[in-house]
Design a protein around this motif. Structure first.
Motif, mmCIF file in Angstrom:
data_model
loop_
_atom_site.group_PDB
_atom_site.id
_atom_site.type_symbol
_atom_site.label_atom_id
_atom_site.label_comp_id
_atom_site.label_asym_id
_atom_site.label_seq_id
_atom_site.Cartn_x
_atom_site.Cartn_y
_atom_site.Cartn_z
ATOM 1 N N THR A 134 0.799 -1.347 0.017
ATOM 2 C CA THR A 134 0.115 0.106 0.099
ATOM 3 C C THR A 134 0.965 1.229 0.062
ATOM 4 O OG1 THR A 134 -1.664 -1.198 1.188
ATOM 5 C CG2 THR A 134 -1.839 1.027 1.234
ATOM 6 N N MET A 135 1.850 1.042 0.695
ATOM 7 C CA MET A 135 2.987 2.453 0.968
ATOM 8 C C MET A 135 3.487 2.778 -0.753
ATOM 9 S SD MET A 135 4.506 2.431 4.588
ATOM 10 C CE MET A 135 5.183 0.569 4.484
ATOM 11 N N ILE A 136 3.748 1.735 -0.980
ATOM 12 C CA ILE A 136 4.791 1.950 -2.550
ATOM 13 C C ILE A 136 3.530 2.271 -3.506
ATOM 14 C CG2 ILE A 136 5.509 0.394 -4.361
ATOM 15 C CD1 ILE A 136 6.817 -1.478 -2.366
ATOM 16 N N LEU A 137 2.319 1.770 -3.414
ATOM 17 C CA LEU A 137 1.359 2.081 -4.438
ATOM 18 C C LEU A 137 0.905 3.594 -4.171
ATOM 19 C CD1 LEU A 137 -0.832 1.261 -6.674
ATOM 20 C CD2 LEU A 137 -2.397 1.067 -4.546
ATOM 21 N N PHE A 138 0.940 4.210 -2.985
ATOM 22 C CA PHE A 138 0.585 5.395 -2.709
ATOM 23 C C PHE A 138 1.614 6.551 -3.007
ATOM 24 C CE2 PHE A 138 -2.728 4.438 0.683
ATOM 25 C CZ PHE A 138 -3.740 4.774 -0.139
ATOM 26 N N SER A 139 3.094 5.928 -2.762
ATOM 27 C CA SER A 139 4.101 6.735 -3.172
ATOM 28 C C SER A 139 4.388 6.780 -4.805
ATOM 29 C CB SER A 139 5.463 5.969 -2.744
ATOM 30 O OG SER A 139 6.591 6.453 -3.010
ATOM 31 N N LEU A 140 4.002 5.743 -5.458
ATOM 32 C CA LEU A 140 3.966 6.045 -6.999
ATOM 33 C C LEU A 140 2.692 6.951 -7.308
ATOM 34 C CD1 LEU A 140 4.645 2.385 -8.150
ATOM 35 C CD2 LEU A 140 5.842 3.951 -8.162
ATOM 36 N N LEU A 141 1.559 6.862 -6.976
ATOM 37 C CA LEU A 141 0.929 7.798 -7.109
ATOM 38 C C LEU A 141 0.835 9.241 -6.955
ATOM 39 C CD1 LEU A 141 -2.518 7.867 -8.198
ATOM 40 C CD2 LEU A 141 -3.062 7.687 -5.797
ATOM 41 N N LEU A 142 1.342 9.387 -5.453
ATOM 42 C CA LEU A 142 1.951 10.783 -4.988
ATOM 43 C C LEU A 142 2.801 11.347 -5.897
ATOM 44 C CD1 LEU A 142 1.195 12.863 -2.896
ATOM 45 C CD2 LEU A 142 3.029 11.733 -1.691
ATOM 46 N N THR A 143 3.687 10.692 -6.471
ATOM 47 C CA THR A 143 4.935 11.007 -7.391
ATOM 48 C C THR A 143 4.342 11.424 -8.517
ATOM 49 O OG1 THR A 143 6.473 9.387 -6.303
ATOM 50 C CG2 THR A 143 6.960 10.354 -8.647
ATOM 51 N N VAL A 144 3.524 10.698 -9.413
ATOM 52 C CA VAL A 144 2.861 11.075 -10.499
ATOM 53 C C VAL A 144 1.919 12.562 -10.283
ATOM 54 C CG1 VAL A 144 0.811 10.489 -12.232
ATOM 55 C CG2 VAL A 144 2.756 8.849 -11.295
ATOM 56 N N ILE A 145 1.321 12.433 -9.273
ATOM 57 C CA ILE A 145 0.310 13.666 -8.828
ATOM 58 C C ILE A 145 1.506 15.107 -8.806
ATOM 59 C CG2 ILE A 145 -0.937 14.958 -7.431
ATOM 60 C CD1 ILE A 145 -2.355 12.226 -6.875
ATOM 61 N N ILE A 146 2.557 14.694 -8.064
ATOM 62 C CA ILE A 146 3.420 15.809 -7.948
ATOM 63 C C ILE A 146 4.144 16.216 -9.156
ATOM 64 C CG2 ILE A 146 5.606 16.685 -6.725
ATOM 65 C CD1 ILE A 146 4.658 14.956 -4.198
ATOM 66 N N ASN A 147 4.330 15.423 -9.978
ATOM 67 C CA ASN A 147 5.222 15.635 -11.285
ATOM 68 C C ASN A 147 4.139 16.336 -12.316
ATOM 69 O OD1 ASN A 147 7.810 14.864 -10.734
ATOM 70 N ND2 ASN A 147 7.253 12.664 -11.283
ATOM 71 N N LEU A 148 2.798 15.907 -12.370
ATOM 72 C CA LEU A 148 1.834 16.790 -12.953
ATOM 73 C C LEU A 148 1.801 17.864 -12.548
ATOM 74 C CD1 LEU A 148 -0.854 13.703 -13.590
ATOM 75 C CD2 LEU A 148 0.580 14.639 -15.442
ATOM 76 N N ILE A 149 1.586 18.278 -11.360
ATOM 77 C CA ILE A 149 1.354 19.621 -10.656
ATOM 78 C C ILE A 149 2.552 20.600 -10.922
ATOM 79 C CG2 ILE A 149 1.536 20.922 -8.587
ATOM 80 C CD1 ILE A 149 -0.336 18.893 -7.500
ATOM 81 N N LYS A 150 3.660 19.835 -10.989
ATOM 82 C CA LYS A 150 5.210 20.763 -11.337
ATOM 83 C C LYS A 150 4.970 20.934 -12.882
ATOM 84 C CE LYS A 150 8.445 19.248 -8.052
ATOM 85 N NZ LYS A 150 9.677 18.373 -7.883
ATOM 86 N N LYS A 151 4.514 19.943 -13.481
ATOM 87 C CA LYS A 151 4.464 20.269 -14.976
ATOM 88 C C LYS A 151 3.403 21.461 -15.302
ATOM 89 C CE LYS A 151 3.914 17.946 -19.477
ATOM 90 N NZ LYS A 151 3.869 16.811 -20.197
ATOM 91 N N PHE A 152 2.254 21.305 -14.879
ATOM 92 C CA PHE A 152 1.621 22.321 -15.279
ATOM 93 C C PHE A 152 1.626 23.827 -14.481
ATOM 94 C CE2 PHE A 152 -0.890 18.368 -16.497
ATOM 95 C CZ PHE A 152 -0.658 18.731 -18.074
ATOM 96 N N LEU A 153 2.244 23.935 -13.421
ATOM 97 C CA LEU A 153 2.554 25.046 -12.770
ATOM 98 C C LEU A 153 3.842 25.578 -12.919
ATOM 99 C CD1 LEU A 153 0.927 24.517 -9.221
ATOM 100 C CD2 LEU A 153 -0.054 25.587 -11.105
#
Length: 74
Positions: A55-74
């Motif tokens: 579960t921690m690995i899954l959440f880590s991957l999901l959070l990494t994708v979300i943060i990278n998307l936010i950085k890309k669009f901001l």
């Protein structure tokens, strides 16, 4: 510097609010969280040990994708 910190706190608050809303309305559909294969669970009479590795690995991957998307669009 303070503007960037304020922006980060606002975005973090919005994300936490969205996650809270999801958990509030869909708590019955999210019972799989913490019960994935690979999560370590040991239960004895007076002892419980629980490490949600998968579960921690899954959440880590999901959070990494979300943060990278936010950085890309901001």
């Amino acid at each position: 510097m303070f503007m960037a910190t304020g922006k980060f706190l606002i975005i973090g608050g919005i994300i936490l609010f969205a996650v809270g809303i999801i958990f509030y309305f869909f708590h019955d559909k999210l019972r799989w969280i913490g019960h994935l294969p690979g999560d370590i669970r040991v239960e004895r009479d007076n002892f419980r040990f629980y490490v949600p590795i998968t579960t921690m690995i899954l959440f880590s991957l999901l959070l990494t994708v979300i943060i990278n998307l936010i950085k890309k669009f901001l």
